[in-house]
Design an enzyme around this catalytic site. Structure first.
Site, PDB file in Angstrom:
ATOM      1  CE  LYS A   1     -10.710  -3.334   3.737  1.00 45.41           C
ATOM      2  NZ  LYS A   1     -10.073  -4.467   4.453  1.00 45.41           N
TER       3      LYS A   1
ATOM      4  CG  ASP B   1     -11.370  -4.494   7.517  1.00 46.02           C
ATOM      5  OD1 ASP B   1     -12.287  -4.862   6.752  1.00 46.02           O
ATOM      6  OD2 ASP B   1     -10.178  -4.456   7.145  1.00 46.02           O
TER       7      ASP B   1
ATOM      8  CD  GLU C   1      -3.066  -0.889   2.232  1.00 50.79           C
ATOM      9  OE1 GLU C   1      -2.885  -0.073   3.151  1.00 50.79           O
ATOM     10  OE2 GLU C   1      -4.064  -1.611   2.173  1.00 50.79           O
TER      11      GLU C   1
HETATM   12  C1  PEP Z   1      -7.341  -3.719   5.498  1.00 50.45           C
HETATM   13  O1  PEP Z   1      -7.205  -4.728   6.197  1.00 50.45           O
HETATM   14  O2  PEP Z   1      -7.884  -2.728   5.982  1.00 50.45           O
HETATM   15  C2  PEP Z   1      -6.875  -3.720   4.100  1.00 50.45           C
HETATM   16  C3  PEP Z   1      -7.014  -2.643   3.324  1.00 50.45           C
HETATM   17  O3  PEP Z   1      -6.282  -4.852   3.683  1.00 50.45           O
HETATM   18  P1  PEP Z   1      -6.775  -5.882   2.559  1.00 50.45           P
HETATM   19  O4  PEP Z   1      -7.246  -5.091   1.397  1.00 50.45           O
HETATM   20  O5  PEP Z   1      -5.544  -6.688   2.277  1.00 50.45           O
HETATM   21  O6  PEP Z   1      -7.879  -6.659   3.182  1.00 50.45           O
HETATM   22 MG    MG Z   2      -8.320  -3.753   7.973  1.00 44.28          MG
END
Ligand code: PEP
Ligand code: MG
Length: 389
Positions: free
Chosen positions: A315, A290, A195
């Site tokens: 997400k 998350d 990232e």
């Molecule tokens: C996260 O865990 O917040 C993250 C962005 O990781 P990933 O996209 O690998 O789940």
């Molecule tokens: Mg996360």
């Protein structure tokens, strides 16, 4: 109103050089494409990204193309028609890309921006999210031969007036943190992770010590499910195991000693109880779910009932369905849960995340601080901000 004439898909490479999906639809308003990101530290409760894999889904969507001919879409909620056709057949990443392409077409046909299809019930006051800038990384996002922090992301969350100012602040801070790392980490090579956060061999306390030198609110994604095995949190740096109680005590000490503003996934994705205990003790910090929630309304409902969190990561490709994203945001807002719209560690140049975040009235926006594909999303947010001035 748009009429979908055909749908097709192809695989493309994400920022990790892994295959992901790009979907194109042909409509009366023209052709529109969108692509999906993909995660690495994925939660157990995320929807499957593909039926089998990305290549297989390209073939499946081809078969489905005929079902779409003459499908009419007039508003956001008409995405239900898309879901009725493909539900269960294409996986979450493909569904997200497909629905995103549909929203782009609809916005164009109505002479609007994508966020304008959403904001009336969610962000009438046109408020912008605060940036959560990933500055130093560890865990599954940092491939290194030396040691690394067990926690996945160390973030800076400035609170200036505009997105642009917060972005500038994060870029400046990231350079200052680099100077500290050069002094304090003898293994520091200036390399960045998945990232574009600095790779370091320091442990989490040493990183927090450095961050404390700046007067910017601090955040962390512990991503603890990634190192939780058989009822123990297994740390490598230094090597030790913490049981559930010890992990709880450790997280409490970190919040107290470093005045942490934002703590994501401090406990395993099954452990709603520890999250609830933490929130009771630190109601003024953001306890963010998350992997715990996986952008899933049912899991969010459980977390709300148990008073387990006061903030949630959104997400869209964790569930794929933008209608589910809407349900999750509605539920969060009614219950005073802050929303953090987030990129994935494997990203593409798709920027619809910024429109969704603004349209849904996100409180925070997590999209890294550097790297074209991450910056593009922040720039889209700045573009909306400056157009509205
Ligand atoms: C996260 O865990 O917040 C993250 C962005 O990781 P990933 O996209 O690998 O789940
Ligand atoms: Mg996360």
């Amino acid at each position: 109103m748009i009429v979908i004439k055909s749908v097709s898909a192809k695989t493309i490479l994400d920022s990790r050089k892994e295959k992901t999906i790009s979907v194109t639809i042909d409509t009366n308003a023209g052709k529109f494409s969108a692509s999906s990101p993909s995660g690495k530290s994925t939660g157990k409760y995320e929807a499957k990204p593909y039926k089998k894999n990305a290549d297989e889904v390209v073939k499946i969507l081809k078969k489905f193309s005929d079902y779409f001919t003459e499908e009419i879409i007039d508003k956001f909620d008409d995405l239900k028609r898309i879901e009725d056709i493909v539900d269960g057949h294409i996986g979450a990443n493909t569904l997200f890309a497909l629905e995103s392409a549909v929203l782009k077409a609809l916005a164009k046909e109505q002479n609007k921006e994508v966020w304008e299809l959403i904001y009336e019930n969610f962000n009438k006051e046109k408020k912008f999210p605060r940036l959560v800038g990933n500055c130093v990384g560890g865990g599954k996002h940092s491939e290194t031969k030396t040691k690394k922090p067990d926690f996945q992301e160390f973030e800076l969350i400035p609170d200036k007036k505009t997105v642009r100012e917060n972005y500038e602040e994060n870029k400046k801070a990231k350079k200052i943190i680099k100077e500290f790392l050069e002094k304090k980490d003898k293994n520091f090579s200036g390399e960045k992770n998945d990232e574009n956060a600095w790779i370091t061999s320091l442990n989490e306390k040493e990183v927090f010590d450095i961050f404390s030198e700046l007067e910017i609110p601090m955040g962390v994604d512990v991503a603890s499910s990634g190192f939780y095995k058989r009822k123990k949190y297994i740390y490598d740096n230094p090597m030790l195991k913490r049981d559930i109680e010890e992990q709880f005590g450790y997280i409490c000490n970190l919040i107290k000693n470093y005045n942490l503003f934002y703590i994501e996934d401090p406990f395993d994705e099954e452990d709603f109880e520890s999250h609830a205990k933490l929130l009771e003790k630190f109601p003024r910090s953001l306890i963010v779910g998350d992997d715990l929630i996986a952008t899933n309304a049912k899991r969010l409902k459980k977390a709300i009932d148990m008073k387990a969190i006061n903030a949630i990561i959104v997400k869209p490709n964790q569930c794929g369905s933008l209608l589910e994203v809407k349900r999750v945001v509605e539920l969060a807002k009614v219950n005073g849960i802050k929303t953090v719209f987030s990129h994935r560690s494997g990203e593409t140049d798709e920027t619809i995340l910024a429109d969704l975040a603004f349209g849904f009235g996100a409180d925070f926006f997590k999209s890294g601080t550097e790297g074209d594909i991450r910056v593009k999303k922040i720039e889209r947010l700045i573009e909306i901000e400056e157009e509205l001035k």
